[in-house]
Design a protein around this motif. Sequence first.
Motif, PDB file in Angstrom:
ATOM      1  N   GLY A 152       0.840  -1.211  -0.099  1.00 58.19           N
ATOM      2  CA  GLY A 152      -0.101  -0.006  -0.177  1.00 58.19           C
ATOM      3  C   GLY A 152       0.750   1.318   0.047  1.00 58.19           C
ATOM      4  N   ILE A 153      -0.006   2.468   0.073  1.00 60.42           N
ATOM      5  CA  ILE A 153       0.798   3.615   0.082  1.00 60.42           C
ATOM      6  C   ILE A 153       0.432   4.433   1.300  1.00 60.42           C
ATOM      7  N   LEU A 154       1.401   4.960   2.153  1.00 58.65           N
ATOM      8  CA  LEU A 154       1.284   5.849   3.235  1.00 58.65           C
ATOM      9  C   LEU A 154       1.401   7.266   2.797  1.00 58.65           C
ATOM     10  N   ILE A 155       0.262   8.136   3.024  1.00 59.92           N
ATOM     11  CA  ILE A 155       0.267   9.561   2.882  1.00 59.92           C
ATOM     12  C   ILE A 155       0.627  10.253   4.223  1.00 59.92           C
ATOM     13  N   ALA A 156       1.720  11.016   4.308  1.00 59.34           N
ATOM     14  CA  ALA A 156       1.925  11.503   5.538  1.00 59.34           C
ATOM     15  C   ALA A 156       1.249  12.190   6.286  1.00 59.34           C
ATOM     16  N   LYS A 157       0.111  13.047   5.702  1.00 58.75           N
ATOM     17  CA  LYS A 157      -0.795  13.749   6.425  1.00 58.75           C
ATOM     18  C   LYS A 157      -1.690  12.719   7.361  1.00 58.75           C
ATOM     19  N   ASP A 158      -1.881  11.627   6.868  1.00 56.61           N
ATOM     20  CA  ASP A 158      -2.886  10.671   7.504  1.00 56.61           C
ATOM     21  C   ASP A 158      -2.245  10.553   9.104  1.00 56.61           C
ATOM     22  N   LEU A 159      -0.847  10.678   9.130  1.00 55.12           N
ATOM     23  CA  LEU A 159      -0.359  10.307  10.680  1.00 55.12           C
ATOM     24  C   LEU A 159      -0.757  11.497  11.593  1.00 55.12           C
TER      25      LEU A 159
ATOM     26  N   LEU B 199      -4.892   2.801   7.914  1.00 56.69           N
ATOM     27  CA  LEU B 199      -4.148   4.188   7.310  1.00 56.69           C
ATOM     28  C   LEU B 199      -3.762   4.166   5.636  1.00 56.69           C
ATOM     29  N   MET B 200      -3.202   2.880   5.271  1.00 55.91           N
ATOM     30  CA  MET B 200      -2.744   3.058   3.947  1.00 55.91           C
ATOM     31  C   MET B 200      -3.538   2.982   3.027  1.00 55.91           C
ATOM     32  N   ARG B 201      -3.415   3.660   1.797  1.00 58.66           N
ATOM     33  CA  ARG B 201      -4.132   3.769   0.495  1.00 58.66           C
ATOM     34  C   ARG B 201      -3.656   2.626  -0.540  1.00 58.66           C
ATOM     35  N   PRO B 202      -4.522   1.938  -1.357  1.00 57.98           N
ATOM     36  CA  PRO B 202      -4.262   1.176  -2.242  1.00 57.98           C
ATOM     37  C   PRO B 202      -2.851   1.641  -3.126  1.00 57.98           C
ATOM     38  N   ALA B 203      -1.919   0.751  -3.558  1.00 56.04           N
ATOM     39  CA  ALA B 203      -0.986   1.278  -4.324  1.00 56.04           C
ATOM     40  C   ALA B 203      -1.294   1.009  -5.848  1.00 56.04           C
ATOM     41  N   LEU B 204      -0.716   2.047  -6.599  1.00 52.54           N
ATOM     42  CA  LEU B 204      -0.855   1.675  -7.932  1.00 52.54           C
ATOM     43  C   LEU B 204       0.470   1.030  -8.714  1.00 52.54           C
TER      44      LEU B 204
END
Length: 303
Positions: free
Chosen positions: A115-122, A139-144
């Motif tokens: 997945g992908i972690l977006i820093a602002k989600d922390l 927290l993480m989003r699906p990866a492309l």
Amino acid sequence: MSEDRPTQSDENGRDQRGWFERISQAFSGEPRDRDGLVDMLREAQQRALLDADQLAMIEGALHVSEMQVRDIMIPRSQMVVVRRDAELRELLPPVIESGHSRFPVIGDNRDDVIGILIAKDLLRYFSEDAGKRINMRELMRPALFVPESKRLDVMLKEFRSSRNHLAVVVDEYGGVAGMVTIEDVLEQIVGEIDDEHDIDEDSYILSQREGASIVKALTPIEDFNEHFHTDFSDEEFDTIGGLVAHSFGHLPRRGEQVTVERYRFEVIRADNRRIHLLMVTNVPEEPEMEARDEGRARSARRE
């Protein structure tokens, strides 16, 4: 009765009309190849119908369709990643030091991107429930995932349609080859995009806080000595990057550190050819060493 003579503006008008007629022909069969179109655009720039920046952007847009993701991707070894089971205190250093906004989340190894972690989600973990354990899966989003061979113009369209800003690049065997961001693609068109974490092109040293500075590897040793009050020799190496690489004994990767005299050098940006940026930290001498040196000095004075 005198004949009317064409004015300079009339000549310029005919010049522009002639050029615009040729441009219209470009979309009706002339010129018949891309090189001819580029030559026509360069001629327009010479006639001051386009400025240099506009010409560069148009040429960049044309070249993007000829390039593939593999040509601009960040190699696997240089990806800044976070682990699925990492705690908050382990996540903060790479997030803060890199200044990136998105990070691939890995499982057992770098080939296992989940997945992908977006820093602002922390940010939610810095509120009243800051002690709450991080659930990375929430927290993480699906990866492309995209192949190395994908053309950049197609990649840009996919970024726009999927609203992703980062893609994981895989090779023909399904292994992770690197990653690419929308900024990487746009830079091929508009040129390098600087952000608040980049150093001004005209400066070599950016002090961040007391005792720690970000330094360009291309900083001349003479300038480094003047700023940090050091006396590194510039007889063998011209730049601080050359001195540091020699001290490592190999071309270092991001995150590697070496101490030279009383300064610790950490590589914060590098590729497979050279070092780009260094974090320089003053390392005070250990109290025991200072006491030992002071004792030796007292003994020498008594003698």
